[in-house]
Design an enzyme around this catalytic site. Structure first.
Site, PDB file in Angstrom:
ATOM      1  N   ASN A 266       0.708  -1.322   0.150  1.00 54.71           N
ATOM      2  CA  ASN A 266      -0.046  -0.038  -0.076  1.00 54.71           C
ATOM      3  C   ASN A 266       1.003   1.193   0.037  1.00 54.71           C
ATOM      4  OD1 ASN A 266       1.068   0.086   2.551  1.00 54.71           O
ATOM      5  ND2 ASN A 266      -0.778   0.123   3.581  1.00 54.71           N
TER       6      ASN A 266
ATOM      7  N   GLU B 160       1.110   4.853   7.428  1.00 55.52           N
ATOM      8  CA  GLU B 160       0.199   4.209   6.535  1.00 55.52           C
ATOM      9  C   GLU B 160      -0.483   5.363   5.732  1.00 55.52           C
ATOM     10  OE1 GLU B 160       0.402   1.098   6.168  1.00 55.52           O
ATOM     11  OE2 GLU B 160      -0.870  -0.025   7.875  1.00 55.52           O
TER      12      GLU B 160
END
Ligand code: PGA
Length: 268
Positions: free
Chosen positions: A136, A143
């Protein structure tokens, strides 16, 4: 940015370990930022081999790891503390007091995080940071999000990360859902960065990162586009989509097809 495309993961690890050894041999007291996960395993094996052959000495090397799961004791086989000891530290002559690992337990994580950043600052920052990359686009456990944090912090893990890393756990439900990670500011302050990506499952994110000229907080790795001493080491599989798209950039049909996704289709 320097992009190196190795034949396979083995060659990529030889190149990565060669660079780390070169840095240590240039500066004995190197401050080395270390990553975990599948990707650097082979690189750490080569570092151990080099140590055994006497071509590198870790006596004065200091290390700082990127991250740790919350709630995993250091003896847990899935903790990054355990990983680092079994895959590197137990096999080289690094001094215990020179190893810095984040703990997954604290009464006060803000304090733990601040202390970690302060310690890194006391050493005048990281000289060489080794990074992997998540599918990702995370680096460390930074994140994808609307905002990215500069300092060490606690973070929720995204579904993509839980799925990617669940391979190490009996099942996804038994995985910690939070982690503590070095922030992007600390990573970006590293004087040199090596990012390693191997295997076909990294091909999409590598193409998205390398064929973009925009910083996108939903692709945290894109902040590295601002770093002035970044080496990206790929194997042919991880590089495949990046190279395919790069060839197509400027091609009219490709541009038409990609007009709805400017980010993926822009040039470096
Ligand atoms: P991996 O993880 O090396 O296990 O693919 C890399 C990362 O998530 O940073």
């Amino acid at each position: 940015m320097n992009i190196i495309i190795a034949k396979d993961a083995k060659e990529a690890s030889e190149i990565a370990s060669g660079k780390i050894i070169e840095e240590i041999n240039t500066k004995k007291s190197l401050v080395l930022g270390l990553a975990t996960g599948d990707t650097p395993l082979q690189t750490y094996k080569r570092l151990i081999e080099a140590y055994q052959k006497g071509t590198v000495d870790f006596t004065d090397v200091k290390t700082f790891n990127l991250d740790e799961y919350l709630g995993l004791p250091k003896e847990d086989v899935n903790s990054y503390n355990y990983y680092m000891h079994t895959n590197l530290f137990d096999h080289i002559n690094i001094k215990k007091e020179n190893i810095h690992l984040l703990s997954g337990f604290s009464d006060d994580f803000t304090k733990t995080a601040n202390n970690y950043d302060e310690m890194i600052d006391e050493y005048n920052g990281i000289d060489l940071q080794v990074l992997g990359i998540g599918v990702n686009g995370h680096i460390g456990f930074n994140e994808p999000n609307s905002k990215l944090t500069l300092e060490t912090h606690v973070t929720d893990l995204t579904q993509a990360t839980l799925e990617q890393n669940s391979k190490f756990f009996p099942n996804i439900d038994e995985m910690p859902k939070q982690a503590i990670t070095m922030g992007l500011g600390t990573i970006m302050k590293a004087k040199k960065i090596i990012l390693i990506a191997t295997g076909i499952r990294k091909a999409n994110i590598i193409a998205q990162f390398l064929n973009s000229n925009e910083i996108d907080t939903y692709t945290p790795v894109s902040t590295l586009l601002l770093h002035n001493d970044l080496t990206v080491i790929l194997d042919e599989e991880a590089a495949s989509r990046y190279l395919e798209e790069k060839k197509m950039i400027g091609n009219e049909n490709f541009n038409k097809k990609c007009s709805n996704n400017q980010r993926k289709c822009s040039t470096l």
